[in-house]
Design a protein around this motif. Structure first.
Motif, PDB file in Angstrom:
ATOM      1  N   VAL A  96      36.574  40.150  25.843  1.00 39.23           N
ATOM      2  CA  VAL A  96      37.604  39.775  25.528  1.00 39.23           C
ATOM      3  C   VAL A  96      38.441  40.416  26.017  1.00 39.23           C
ATOM      4  O   VAL A  96      40.054  39.804  25.590  1.00 39.23           O
ATOM      5  N   ASN A  97      38.624  41.607  26.450  1.00 40.24           N
ATOM      6  CA  ASN A  97      39.365  42.429  27.374  1.00 40.24           C
ATOM      7  C   ASN A  97      39.373  42.823  28.342  1.00 40.24           C
ATOM      8  O   ASN A  97      38.733  43.481  28.170  1.00 40.24           O
ATOM      9  N   ALA A  98      40.670  42.995  29.066  1.00 41.00           N
ATOM     10  CA  ALA A  98      40.471  44.174  30.843  1.00 41.00           C
ATOM     11  C   ALA A  98      41.146  45.174  30.346  1.00 41.00           C
ATOM     12  O   ALA A  98      42.813  44.611  30.519  1.00 41.00           O
ATOM     13  N   LYS A  99      41.303  45.792  30.520  1.00 36.27           N
ATOM     14  CA  LYS A  99      42.321  47.216  30.730  1.00 36.27           C
ATOM     15  C   LYS A  99      42.219  48.066  32.211  1.00 36.27           C
ATOM     16  O   LYS A  99      40.746  48.317  32.740  1.00 36.27           O
ATOM     17  N   GLY A 100      42.679  48.364  32.663  1.00 32.68           N
ATOM     18  CA  GLY A 100      43.253  49.885  34.004  1.00 32.68           C
ATOM     19  C   GLY A 100      42.272  48.966  35.014  1.00 32.68           C
ATOM     20  O   GLY A 100      41.715  49.520  36.049  1.00 32.68           O
ATOM     21  N   THR A 101      42.463  48.077  35.127  1.00 30.17           N
ATOM     22  CA  THR A 101      41.902  46.992  36.372  1.00 30.17           C
ATOM     23  C   THR A 101      42.993  47.083  37.437  1.00 30.17           C
ATOM     24  O   THR A 101      44.302  47.916  37.794  1.00 30.17           O
ATOM     25  N   ARG A 102      41.918  47.619  38.917  1.00 33.20           N
ATOM     26  CA  ARG A 102      42.093  47.603  40.034  1.00 33.20           C
ATOM     27  C   ARG A 102      43.580  46.877  40.594  1.00 33.20           C
ATOM     28  O   ARG A 102      44.738  47.229  41.445  1.00 33.20           O
ATOM     29  N   ASN A 103      43.035  45.276  40.489  1.00 36.62           N
ATOM     30  CA  ASN A 103      44.360  44.899  41.261  1.00 36.62           C
ATOM     31  C   ASN A 103      44.494  43.920  40.337  1.00 36.62           C
ATOM     32  O   ASN A 103      44.071  43.362  39.658  1.00 36.62           O
ATOM     33  N   PRO A 104      45.882  43.377  40.857  1.00 34.44           N
ATOM     34  CA  PRO A 104      46.595  41.713  40.610  1.00 34.44           C
ATOM     35  C   PRO A 104      45.116  41.064  40.127  1.00 34.44           C
ATOM     36  O   PRO A 104      44.386  40.794  40.848  1.00 34.44           O
ATOM     37  N   ILE A 105      45.172  40.312  38.982  1.00 31.81           N
ATOM     38  CA  ILE A 105      44.332  39.101  38.226  1.00 31.81           C
ATOM     39  C   ILE A 105      45.054  37.662  38.934  1.00 31.81           C
ATOM     40  O   ILE A 105      45.708  37.594  37.676  1.00 31.81           O
ATOM     41  N   THR A 106      44.623  37.422  39.814  1.00 34.27           N
ATOM     42  CA  THR A 106      45.191  35.921  40.268  1.00 34.27           C
ATOM     43  C   THR A 106      44.218  34.469  40.207  1.00 34.27           C
ATOM     44  O   THR A 106      44.581  34.209  40.380  1.00 34.27           O
ATOM     45  N   SER A 107      42.627  34.839  39.198  1.00 35.23           N
ATOM     46  CA  SER A 107      41.757  34.184  39.502  1.00 35.23           C
ATOM     47  C   SER A 107      42.095  32.587  37.755  1.00 35.23           C
ATOM     48  O   SER A 107      41.983  32.408  37.569  1.00 35.23           O
ATOM     49  N   ILE A 108      43.285  33.341  37.297  1.00 36.20           N
ATOM     50  CA  ILE A 108      43.912  33.023  36.147  1.00 36.20           C
ATOM     51  C   ILE A 108      44.307  31.584  36.316  1.00 36.20           C
ATOM     52  O   ILE A 108      45.006  30.994  37.013  1.00 36.20           O
ATOM     53  N   VAL A 109      43.413  30.753  36.056  1.00 31.46           N
ATOM     54  CA  VAL A 109      43.413  29.690  35.463  1.00 31.46           C
ATOM     55  C   VAL A 109      44.475  28.645  34.509  1.00 31.46           C
ATOM     56  O   VAL A 109      44.232  28.953  33.290  1.00 31.46           O
ATOM     57  N   LYS A 110      45.924  28.609  35.070  1.00 27.63           N
ATOM     58  CA  LYS A 110      47.113  27.723  33.985  1.00 27.63           C
ATOM     59  C   LYS A 110      46.734  26.604  33.746  1.00 27.63           C
ATOM     60  O   LYS A 110      46.555  26.131  34.466  1.00 27.63           O
TER      61      LYS A 110
END
Length: 270
Positions: free
Chosen positions: A256-270
């Motif tokens: 549902v939600n991700a907070k405080g991640t260490r690295n950029p989330i580059t896996s999002i499919v647009k």
């Protein structure tokens, strides 16, 4: 000459005493203190998937017995609607050193009318991986065991935190990473098996390019699937979906939600 021999013996003893501890360490490239992930939980009831509650994962940096450590937790909470049919209350807790060596694990599981507790206490004295195992059965009876190994053993939570920093760049479908797993009952062969890349839609409406990992344990001379993890195909390796195969059915969790991640989330499919 005697001084030289004493020095060599001291060095050898040091190497022996640190060998297992060193092989239990690992680099952390995937998470940082303050990461907090939330999930919707679904349970399969008579072939119908129903909203069963919520789950959360968190990691914070702290200390354990005076040593720097990460505290990781996974908490599942069913809702009242599902409680009438099946009570699901699992709380998993672990401490791992900032060098990723396992320190402690606890699982408190209420599934149906059963409540059980598994604990693993680690230390690396004498150059071995020493574990003190505790199991509380559904009748409230306690059982303790002690074991000493010349290799490193893990628990479900510690190996999960460690696996998030694995580098799967050169993995092919079917590749497996084997390791021994411990809980209150003892030691069991386990493995993570790579199932390729898939696109998963989370409950936040976002699609992620994911790596599929099967967590399996070896029972009755065959590999038994325990959990399927779908983790983001980026440096965070965030679990987007979990398929859990329980003793009394199956459950799924969607991010549902991700907070405080260490690295950029580059896996999002647009």
């Amino acid at each position: 000459m005697k001084l030289l021999k004493s020095f060599i013996v001291a060095i050898l003893l040091f190497l022996v005493n640190t060998s297992v501890s060193a092989q239990c360490t690992f680099r952390n490239t995937a998470f940082k203190s303050g990461e907090f992930l939330t999930y919707n939980l679904y349970y399969n009831w008579k072939f119908v998937w129903v909203k069963a509650g919520t789950a959360s994962m968190s990691v914070v940096q702290t200390t354990h017995k005076g040593k720097p450590a990460y505290r990781g937790s996974l908490v599942t909470r069913g809702n009242k609607r599902v409680d009438d049919f099946f009570v699901l209350r699992d709380t998993l807790l672990c401490y791992t050193g900032t060098d990723m060596a396992p320190m402690y694990f606890r699982k408190g599981a209420r599934e149906g009318k059963r409540y059980t507790v598994d604990e693993v206490f680690y230390n690396y004295a004498g150059g071995n991986c020493n574990v003190n195992l505790h199991y509380q059965n559904k009748h409230g009876e306690h059982r303790w065991k002690k074991h000493s190994y010349d290799d490193c053993v893990f628990d479900m939570m510690n190996i999960f935190l460690r696996a998030r920093s694995f580098d799967p760049a050169n993995w092919k479908k079917g590749h497996s990473v084997k390791f021994p797993i411990c809980d209150g009952g003892g030691r069991t062969p386990a493995q993570l098996k790579y199932g390729g890349k898939v696109t998963v839609k989370a409950d936040n409406g976002i699609k992620y390019r994911c790596l599929r990992l099967e967590y399996q344990e070896y029972e009755d001379e065959k590999w038994k699937k325990i959990v399927d993890f779908y983790i983001t195909d980026d440096e965070n390796h965030i679990p987007v979906r979990l398929d859990m195969f329980l003793k009394f059915g199956s459950a799924k969790a969607f991010l549902v939600n991700a907070k405080g991640t260490r690295n950029p989330i580059t896996s999002i499919v647009k």
